[in-house]
Design an enzyme around this catalytic site. Structure first.
Site, PDB file in Angstrom:
ATOM      1  N   GLN A 180       0.899  -1.220  -0.007  1.00 27.01           N
ATOM      2  CA  GLN A 180       0.049   0.171   0.056  1.00 27.01           C
ATOM      3  C   GLN A 180       0.805   1.370   0.053  1.00 27.01           C
ATOM      4  O   GLN A 180       0.489   2.336  -0.627  1.00 27.01           O
ATOM      5  CB  GLN A 180      -0.885  -0.142   1.264  1.00 27.01           C
ATOM      6  CG  GLN A 180      -1.913   0.876   1.141  1.00 27.01           C
ATOM      7  CD  GLN A 180      -3.194   0.170   0.431  1.00 27.01           C
ATOM      8  OE1 GLN A 180      -3.842  -0.628   0.427  1.00 27.01           O
ATOM      9  NE2 GLN A 180      -3.696   1.257  -0.602  1.00 27.01           N
TER      10      GLN A 180
ATOM     11  N   LYS B 209       1.919   1.795  -3.603  1.00 31.48           N
ATOM     12  CA  LYS B 209       0.880   1.919  -4.443  1.00 31.48           C
ATOM     13  C   LYS B 209       0.176   3.581  -4.263  1.00 31.48           C
ATOM     14  O   LYS B 209       0.023   4.081  -5.250  1.00 31.48           O
ATOM     15  CB  LYS B 209      -0.277   1.179  -3.997  1.00 31.48           C
ATOM     16  CG  LYS B 209      -1.806   1.238  -4.830  1.00 31.48           C
ATOM     17  CD  LYS B 209      -2.915   0.617  -4.338  1.00 31.48           C
ATOM     18  CE  LYS B 209      -2.475  -0.970  -3.980  1.00 31.48           C
ATOM     19  NZ  LYS B 209      -3.586  -1.870  -3.795  1.00 31.48           N
TER      20      LYS B 209
ATOM     21  N   LYS C 235      -2.646  -0.848   6.669  1.00 30.50           N
ATOM     22  CA  LYS C 235      -3.555  -1.840   6.326  1.00 30.50           C
ATOM     23  C   LYS C 235      -4.212  -2.611   7.430  1.00 30.50           C
ATOM     24  O   LYS C 235      -3.242  -2.767   8.627  1.00 30.50           O
ATOM     25  CB  LYS C 235      -2.867  -3.068   5.308  1.00 30.50           C
ATOM     26  CG  LYS C 235      -4.152  -3.799   4.705  1.00 30.50           C
ATOM     27  CD  LYS C 235      -4.649  -3.285   3.372  1.00 30.50           C
ATOM     28  CE  LYS C 235      -5.810  -3.766   2.602  1.00 30.50           C
ATOM     29  NZ  LYS C 235      -5.914  -3.391   1.503  1.00 30.50           N
TER      30      LYS C 235
ATOM     31  N   ASP D 105     -12.066  -3.793   1.909  1.00 29.51           N
ATOM     32  CA  ASP D 105     -11.038  -4.713   1.178  1.00 29.51           C
ATOM     33  C   ASP D 105     -11.919  -5.823   1.193  1.00 29.51           C
ATOM     34  O   ASP D 105     -13.015  -5.978   1.410  1.00 29.51           O
ATOM     35  CB  ASP D 105      -9.743  -4.691   1.826  1.00 29.51           C
ATOM     36  CG  ASP D 105      -8.659  -5.575   1.048  1.00 29.51           C
ATOM     37  OD1 ASP D 105      -8.151  -5.003  -0.017  1.00 29.51           O
ATOM     38  OD2 ASP D 105      -8.616  -6.824   1.325  1.00 29.51           O
TER      39      ASP D 105
ATOM     40  N   THR E 283     -12.012   0.854  -8.178  1.00 29.63           N
ATOM     41  CA  THR E 283     -10.943  -0.363  -7.990  1.00 29.63           C
ATOM     42  C   THR E 283     -10.953  -1.051  -9.462  1.00 29.63           C
ATOM     43  O   THR E 283     -10.064  -1.179 -10.158  1.00 29.63           O
ATOM     44  CB  THR E 283     -10.688  -1.118  -6.974  1.00 29.63           C
ATOM     45  OG1 THR E 283     -10.763  -0.502  -5.818  1.00 29.63           O
ATOM     46  CG2 THR E 283      -9.347  -2.077  -7.031  1.00 29.63           C
TER      47      THR E 283
ATOM     48  N   ASN F  91     -16.286  -6.890  -5.056  1.00 25.85           N
ATOM     49  CA  ASN F  91     -16.106  -5.394  -5.366  1.00 25.85           C
ATOM     50  C   ASN F  91     -15.536  -5.262  -6.767  1.00 25.85           C
ATOM     51  O   ASN F  91     -15.931  -4.615  -7.620  1.00 25.85           O
ATOM     52  CB  ASN F  91     -15.864  -4.629  -4.308  1.00 25.85           C
ATOM     53  CG  ASN F  91     -15.712  -3.518  -4.719  1.00 25.85           C
ATOM     54  OD1 ASN F  91     -14.439  -2.778  -4.851  1.00 25.85           O
ATOM     55  ND2 ASN F  91     -16.625  -2.462  -4.864  1.00 25.85           N
TER      56      ASN F  91
ATOM     57  N   SER G 119     -10.285   7.124  -2.940  1.00 22.32           N
ATOM     58  CA  SER G 119     -10.442   7.299  -1.569  1.00 22.32           C
ATOM     59  C   SER G 119     -10.045   8.742  -1.211  1.00 22.32           C
ATOM     60  O   SER G 119     -10.424   9.478  -0.383  1.00 22.32           O
ATOM     61  CB  SER G 119      -9.648   6.318  -0.612  1.00 22.32           C
ATOM     62  OG  SER G 119     -10.591   5.153  -0.727  1.00 22.32           O
TER      63      SER G 119
END
Ligand code: NDP
Length: 451
Positions: free
Chosen positions: A116, A119, A131, A171, A215, A246, A383
């Site tokens: 993360q 990213k 996370k 998530d 996403t 999702n 986000s």
């Protein structure tokens, strides 16, 4: 994953990671992949490696593990374990989702937190990486049980988060329903309507347009951009998407809008093959509204749709594959099967779905490959757009937000390509993504000193 493949300067660093984090194979794998990409700067660019930047990057700033007691509908007390790993906040508040799945452990949360950081750096937004989650299994639980679990989870988590500190999102196993219960409990305990503390919120209570879709849409946009770079597009391509959660659902939807045909998707019980192209409206109704299974899709769609429970989705021939389920779902044998089936492009919607061996197979065969930290960054980028809207008490239209998402994905793509070319690995998205992100985080860590 052999030590020999790493630059000699990285080998010692990687051995320290192995020694300090025993029994955490997923975390080792995520670190290994980044270290492998650092070869072009190892020993050559001291400005990116001074002050033990890499060593510090491999150590989370904070790791929180806590008990989550809750009561079932039958009155039984259950105990789960909660995690939040606040990995790196050099670019902004920790930002990253919460995962509720029985497989969750510290290794998985650390790998996700580590990924993360990179990213989030790639998105160009001011967000650090973290996370969290729990080994709680939401499957088969009533709404009331989910609510009690979320409230208990937040009763501990609230003291560690905040709009300037740490901002969780969803998530695996954490969608709009769970985020609602989590936000509600935070609001109650903190006595503040702090919209920016959680993202992925509902539209009525501070959420952003396109966050649900982001996403999956972003992954499809990224694949489209990879093809455009070669004078092609998704139009007319045969596509396979793993998962049906999702990320997968909205990857399917956007691929269809861009003219491709998705012929298969999966869940943990098997996969469906629908040669006419998946009926996304039916799929969304079953998965999002009824919380049903793919077996229901096969039964209701009828015709020649097949529901297969004893094979691999990667054996379905396709030109484009988008793994959107979970880590290590695409091992070497699956990569070889995809190549036999004619795959030309793989873009990861999930986090680390391809094993290092599978990535080698794609490299050797000249298959275009995008790592999740680049191709699935649209979720966290949106986000960050949600945080912007919360901070300015504003809400943007669907069209404006989607246009921002598309621009962000294009710019991540282009930066990966430029960096890969600059460091002698033209067309290699793994090297491009890891080096772009590493350099950005490293520069900031050097600037802020040893903290
Ligand atoms: P969901 O819970 O909505 O869906 C997950 C899907 O993957 C389900 O179809 C699930 O099947 C399947 N799945 C989960 N675990 C396994 C497993 N061990 N074996 C086989 N199938 C499995 O999660 P998301 O769609 O949100 O997340 C999917 C991936 O995308 C994850 O890697 C996540 O980290 C990543 N990601 C998510 C983002 C987001 O915004 N949501 C952002 C960036 C990355 P079943 O229902 O049978 O369990």
């Amino acid at each position: 994953m052999t030590l020999d493949a790493l630059h000699p300067n990285m080998q010692a660093q990687y051995e320290i990671v192995l020694e300090r984090n025993p029994g955490e194979p997923e975390f080792h794998q995520a670190v290994y992949e980044v270290m492998l990409s650092l070869t072009p700067i190892a020993g050559k660019r001291p400005e990116y490696t001074q002050w033990s930047v890499l060593k510090r990057m491999c150590e989370p700033e904070r790791q929180i593990i806590f008990r989550v007691p809750w009561v079932t509908d039958d009155g039984e007390v259950r105990i789960n374990r909660g995690f939040r790993v606040e990995f790196n906040s050099v670019l902004g508040p920790y930002k990253g989702g919460l995962r509720f799945h029985p497989s969750v452990n510290l290794s998985i949360i650390k790998f996700l937190g580590f990924e993360q950081v990179y990213k989030n750096a790639l998105t160009g937004m001011p967000i650090g990486g973290g996370k969290g989650g729990s080994d709680f299994d939401p499957k088969g639980r009533s709404d009331a049980e989910i609510m009690r679990f979320c409230q208990s989870f937040m009763t501990e988590l609230y003291r560690h988060i905040g709009e300037y500190t740490d901002v969780p999102a969803g998530d695996i196993g954490v969608g709009g329903r769970e985020l609602g219960y989590l936000f509600g409990q935070y609001k109650r305990i903190a006595n503040r309507y702090e919209s920016g503390v959680i993202t992925g919120k509902g539209l009525a209570w501070g959420g952003s347009q396109v966050r649900t879709e982001a996403t999956g849409y972003g992954t499809a946009f990224f694949a489209q951009r990879m093809l455009a770079e070669r004078g092609q597009s998704l139009e007319g391509k045969r596509v396979v998407v793993s998962g049906s959660g999702n990320v997968a659902l909205y990857a399917v939807e956007k691929v269809h809008q861009l003219g491709g045909t998705v012929v298969a998707c999966s869940d943990s019980n098997g996969f469906v093959v629908d040669e006419a192209g998946l009926d996304i409206a039916l799929l969304k109704e079953i998965k999002e509204v009824r919380r049903g299974r793919l077996s229901d899709y096969a039964a209701e769609r009828g015709g020649s749709v097949r529901h297969i429970t004893d094979g691999s989705i990667w054996e379905v021939p396709c030109q484009v594959a988008l793994p959107c389920a979970t880590q290590n779902e695409l091992p070497e044998a699956a990569a070889l099967a995809l190549i036999r089936g004619g795959v030309e492009l793989v873009a990861e919607g999930a986090n680390m779905p391809s094993t290092p061996e599978a990535i080698n197979v794609f490299d050797d065969a000249g298959v275009l490959f995008a790592p999740g930290k680049a191709s699935n960054a649209g979720g966290v980028a949106t986000s960050a757009l949600e945080m912007q809207q919360n901070a300015s008490r504003d809400s943007w239209t669907f069209e404006a937000t989607e246009a921002r998402l598309e621009t962000i994905m294009a710019s991540i793509h282009d930066r990966c390509i430029e960096t890969a070319a600059e460091f002698g690995a033209p067309g290699n998205y793994v090297v491009g993504a890891n080096l772009t992100a590493y350099i950005k985080v490293a520069d900031a860590m050097v600037a802020l000193g040893v903290i």
